[in-house]
Design an enzyme around this catalytic site. Structure first.
Site, mmCIF file in Angstrom:
data_model
loop_
_atom_site.group_PDB
_atom_site.id
_atom_site.type_symbol
_atom_site.label_atom_id
_atom_site.label_comp_id
_atom_site.label_asym_id
_atom_site.label_seq_id
_atom_site.Cartn_x
_atom_site.Cartn_y
_atom_site.Cartn_z
ATOM 1 N N LYS A 174 0.803 -1.405 -0.301
ATOM 2 C CA LYS A 174 -0.079 0.223 0.282
ATOM 3 C C LYS A 174 0.854 0.984 0.265
ATOM 4 O O LYS A 174 1.280 1.555 0.498
ATOM 5 C CB LYS A 174 -1.077 0.518 1.333
ATOM 6 C CG LYS A 174 -1.633 0.942 0.600
ATOM 7 C CD LYS A 174 -2.828 1.313 2.383
ATOM 8 C CE LYS A 174 -1.850 2.206 3.807
ATOM 9 N NZ LYS A 174 -1.919 3.868 2.549
ATOM 10 N N GLY A 227 7.373 5.035 7.233
ATOM 11 C CA GLY A 227 6.461 6.479 7.856
ATOM 12 C C GLY A 227 6.714 6.845 8.979
ATOM 13 O O GLY A 227 7.788 6.916 9.662
ATOM 14 N N THR A 229 6.071 7.593 13.582
ATOM 15 C CA THR A 229 6.650 6.988 14.459
ATOM 16 C C THR A 229 6.054 6.671 15.170
ATOM 17 O O THR A 229 5.847 5.506 15.703
ATOM 18 C CB THR A 229 7.926 8.125 15.489
ATOM 19 O OG1 THR A 229 9.158 7.834 14.972
ATOM 20 C CG2 THR A 229 8.226 7.250 16.986
ATOM 21 N N THR A 231 2.759 6.341 13.700
ATOM 22 C CA THR A 231 2.339 4.954 13.321
ATOM 23 C C THR A 231 2.862 3.520 13.891
ATOM 24 O O THR A 231 2.067 2.484 13.917
ATOM 25 C CB THR A 231 1.949 5.109 11.733
ATOM 26 O OG1 THR A 231 1.604 7.010 11.381
ATOM 27 C CG2 THR A 231 0.868 4.208 11.011
ATOM 28 N N GLU A 249 10.880 2.503 9.667
ATOM 29 C CA GLU A 249 11.603 3.002 9.279
ATOM 30 C C GLU A 249 11.033 4.170 9.810
ATOM 31 O O GLU A 249 9.626 4.621 8.897
ATOM 32 C CB GLU A 249 11.910 2.932 7.708
ATOM 33 C CG GLU A 249 13.095 1.752 7.309
ATOM 34 C CD GLU A 249 14.279 1.507 7.684
ATOM 35 O OE1 GLU A 249 15.049 2.459 8.510
ATOM 36 O OE2 GLU A 249 14.818 0.989 7.908
ATOM 37 N N CYS A 283 13.520 12.519 5.488
ATOM 38 C CA CYS A 283 13.820 11.879 6.944
ATOM 39 C C CYS A 283 14.508 12.064 7.084
ATOM 40 O O CYS A 283 15.368 11.644 8.445
ATOM 41 C CB CYS A 283 12.819 10.545 6.908
ATOM 42 S SG CYS A 283 13.925 8.871 5.790
ATOM 43 N N GLU A 384 9.539 16.399 15.217
ATOM 44 C CA GLU A 384 10.304 16.046 13.794
ATOM 45 C C GLU A 384 9.028 17.198 12.714
ATOM 46 O O GLU A 384 7.721 16.833 12.714
ATOM 47 C CB GLU A 384 9.808 14.772 13.460
ATOM 48 C CG GLU A 384 9.927 14.307 12.197
ATOM 49 C CD GLU A 384 8.930 12.829 11.452
ATOM 50 O OE1 GLU A 384 8.694 12.840 11.262
ATOM 51 O OE2 GLU A 384 10.835 12.541 10.316
HETATM 52 P P1 NAD Z 1 2.699 8.008 8.088
HETATM 53 O O1 NAD Z 1 2.982 7.222 9.482
HETATM 54 O O2 NAD Z 1 1.428 8.960 8.814
HETATM 55 O O3 NAD Z 1 1.645 7.271 7.042
HETATM 56 C C1 NAD Z 1 2.431 5.827 6.520
HETATM 57 C C2 NAD Z 1 1.954 4.910 5.643
HETATM 58 O O4 NAD Z 1 1.533 4.200 7.135
HETATM 59 C C3 NAD Z 1 1.171 5.403 4.696
HETATM 60 O O5 NAD Z 1 0.540 4.477 3.390
HETATM 61 C C4 NAD Z 1 -0.060 5.477 5.537
HETATM 62 O O6 NAD Z 1 -1.825 5.326 5.131
HETATM 63 C C5 NAD Z 1 0.158 3.975 6.435
HETATM 64 N N1 NAD Z 1 -1.053 3.866 7.502
HETATM 65 C C6 NAD Z 1 -0.981 5.057 8.316
HETATM 66 N N2 NAD Z 1 -1.486 4.171 9.661
HETATM 67 C C7 NAD Z 1 -1.804 3.371 9.464
HETATM 68 C C8 NAD Z 1 -1.859 2.356 10.203
HETATM 69 N N3 NAD Z 1 -2.948 2.346 11.655
HETATM 70 N N4 NAD Z 1 -2.025 0.515 10.145
HETATM 71 C C9 NAD Z 1 -1.029 0.925 8.538
HETATM 72 N N5 NAD Z 1 -0.400 1.639 8.058
HETATM 73 C C10 NAD Z 1 -1.390 3.328 8.549
HETATM 74 O O7 NAD Z 1 3.510 8.951 7.197
HETATM 75 P P2 NAD Z 1 3.465 9.972 6.519
HETATM 76 O O8 NAD Z 1 2.987 11.033 6.844
HETATM 77 O O9 NAD Z 1 3.318 9.290 5.277
HETATM 78 O O10 NAD Z 1 4.900 9.973 5.937
HETATM 79 C C11 NAD Z 1 6.045 10.912 7.108
HETATM 80 C C12 NAD Z 1 7.046 10.269 7.823
HETATM 81 O O11 NAD Z 1 7.335 8.389 7.602
HETATM 82 C C13 NAD Z 1 8.051 10.951 8.820
HETATM 83 O O12 NAD Z 1 7.983 11.341 10.134
HETATM 84 C C14 NAD Z 1 9.352 10.276 8.231
HETATM 85 O O13 NAD Z 1 9.984 10.913 9.362
HETATM 86 C C15 NAD Z 1 9.383 9.198 7.707
HETATM 87 N N6 NAD Z 1 9.655 8.581 6.872
HETATM 88 C C16 NAD Z 1 11.451 7.628 7.720
HETATM 89 C C17 NAD Z 1 12.082 7.649 6.483
HETATM 90 C C18 NAD Z 1 12.723 5.999 7.363
HETATM 91 O O14 NAD Z 1 13.400 5.448 6.526
HETATM 92 N N7 NAD Z 1 13.495 6.023 8.728
HETATM 93 C C19 NAD Z 1 11.488 7.498 5.265
HETATM 94 C C20 NAD Z 1 10.307 8.266 4.444
HETATM 95 C C21 NAD Z 1 10.234 9.004 5.687
#
Ligand code: NAD
Length: 480
Positions: A174, A227, A229, A231, A249, A283, A384
């Protein structure tokens, strides 16, 4: 109006309940498409297809799997412009970035893991004196779930999918509901490359429904998630009682530490990039800049001068350095953090407001923002933001800056600018992060372990680490 579909069992199809979500264009703030609002039933269909495909795919010779992955890479490259335009429109990032970084990297992910799987080996241990040999089989896990964010949409989506299928798994994936377009285009490429139906299934929808259904599904044995932290913590809680394998991650609040003895011009140029590339929505961006006191004032003047030259513009402007932020919510979150910083005594040295782009008045544009702070304890240095906002602070000693760099709940990456070898060794050893760059930033070699410590995640992606994650080791002991 673009209407996209799920890609299940090798075919594009509408969501079963016929529910749809609007997809916004960050450049204009307008709805430009619809995406499936997939339910549990759609995830069930995808899992069934993946389970059926698993027997065949896991027994496909490595060379054949490898050829298909490399073909997918070739086809992404052949369609570079179509993918880059879709990515830039969906995410708001400058087209130049999508053309030079995002899409080429997505192709590299498939090519890299297509090659890596041909070199992946497991261990054997001869039990000397006991007439026995142990060897380790590395078996694919079965059906795995891959969930990715919106900041580097195809880049991070494929960073998970490629090792998962290379290792012989079948995938239910997804992408973020905010940036689904390039994942949608990938389905067709996989079919054309000859990937058997059901090996990769792409289900679109919200995290709380579609994503949750993937995490909860009893037949999905491993989850690779990138995504936020919060989540990640929620996913860990749902997955733990089912004993799923997890790779998380998560967020970052990365220090960029600048000593007076660095190569100044190189540092300045790279710091502009590590602060504001992709509108600061990476990130790995160095959002806390610490500068040694003796060069602090000079750096401040030069940094502001360089940042003032950056062009914020609509994503298809080839001269844009910064495009639009990804969504209205994200843009508001970033503006709120600027207010929080001001209320905490932060001094806005540059930007701090929305950017007005003629003809794109409803888009989500923001000026690159530099805030001077006097304590690492303030919220803008601890939380963040994930936008074009950096803070500046001076430091006196190595001990002081090391303490501040580590005094944060995150631990993804750190950047260090110095030419002192002994200091480099001391600092790289003690920085509490998964990645340290010295005299560079975001220089990636796909063979290296990638990931964070503390609240930045669990596990590592990249190279054989990813192939280890996507396989289950089985020890066989034979007495002779
Ligand atoms: P998010 O956590 O809101 O969403 C990430 C993904 O998870 C999306 O596809 C979302 O639909 C899904 N999701 C949300 N709730 C869920 C649940 N309950 N169960 C399963 N899936 C769920 O993050 P975002 O806003 O899309 O991205 C930004 C974040 O991602 C920032 O915190 C950033 O630091 C982090 N990030 C980390 C890295 C890394 O490699 N460490 C890389 C890129 C982004």
């Amino acid at each position: 109006m673009t209407k996209i579909q799920n890609y299940i069992n090798g075919k594009y199809q509408n969501p079963i309940a016929d529910g749809w979500l609007d997809n916004y264009c960050p450049a204009t703030g307008e709805v430009y498409g619809q995406i499936p609002d997939s339910s549990k039933e759609d995830v069930e269909l995808a899992v069934t297809a993946a389970k059926e495909a698993f027997g065949g795919w896991s027994n496909t010779p490595i060379d054949d799997r490898s050829k298909i992955l490399i073909k997918i890479a070739d086809l992404i490259e052949e369609n570079l412009e179509q993918f880059a335009e879709a990515e830039s429109k969906d995410n708001g990032k400058p087209i130049s970035l999508a053309l030079s970084v995002d899409i080429p990297r997505a192709a590299s992910n498939f090519r890299f893991f297509g090659n890596a799987i041909t070199q992946f080996a497991s261990e054997s241990h001869e039990s000397v004196g006991q007439n026995a040999i142990n060897y380790t089989l590395r078996k694919p896990i079965g059906v795995v779930g891959c969930i990715s964010p919106w900041n580097l949409p195809l880049y991070l989506f494929t960073w998970k999918i490629a090792p998962a299928i290379a290792a012989g798994n079948c995938v239910v994936a997804k992408p973020s509901e905010v940036t689904p377009m390039t994942a949608y285009l990938l389905g067709d490429i996989c079919t054309k490359a000859g990937l058997p139906k059901g090996v990769l299934n792409i289900v679109h929808g919200l995290g709380t429904t579609t994503g949750q259904a993937i995490v909860e599904h009893p037949h999905i044995k491993a989850i690779s998630f990138t995504g936020g932290t919060k989540t990640g913590a929620h996913i860990a809680k749902v997955a733990a009682p089912m004993f799923k394998k997890l790779s998380l991650e998560l967020g970052g609040k990365n220090p960029n530490i600048i000593f007076a003895d660095c190569d100044y011009d190189e540092m300045l140029k790279t710091t502009v990039r590590s602060s504001f590339a992709n509108q600061g929505q990476i990130c790995l961006c160095g959002s806390r800049i610490f500068v040694e006191k003796s060069i602090y004032e000079k750096f401040k003047t030069d940094f502001i001068k360089e940042v003032s030259k950056l062009k914020v513009s609509y994503p298809s402007d080839v001269k844009a350095n910064l495009g639009a932020l990804v969504s209205k919510e994200q843009s508001q979150k970033v503006l709120d953090y600027v207010e929080i910083a001001k209320n905490e005594g932060g001094k806005i040295l540059f930007g701090g407001e929305k950017a007005e782009i003629v003809g794109f008045e409803n888009g989500y544009y923001m000026q690159p923002t530099i805030i001077e702070v006097d304590s690492n304890k303030c919220r803008i240095n601890q939380e963040e933001v994930f936008g074009p906002v950096v803070t500046l602070m001076s430091f006196d000693s190595e001990e002081e800056v090391l303490k501040m760099a580590n005094d944060v709940k995150y631990g993804l990456s750190a950047t260090l600018w110095t030419n002192d070898l002994k200091r480099t060794m001391r600092m790289t050893n003690q920085l509490e992060t998964g990645i340290v760059w010295v005299n560079t930033w975001m220089m990636r070699d796909l063979r290296t372990p990638f990931g964070g410590v503390k609240a930045s995640g669990v596990g590592r992606e990249g190279g054989f680490e990813a192939l280890r994650f996507f396989t289950e080791p089985k020890n066989v002991c034979i007495k002779y």
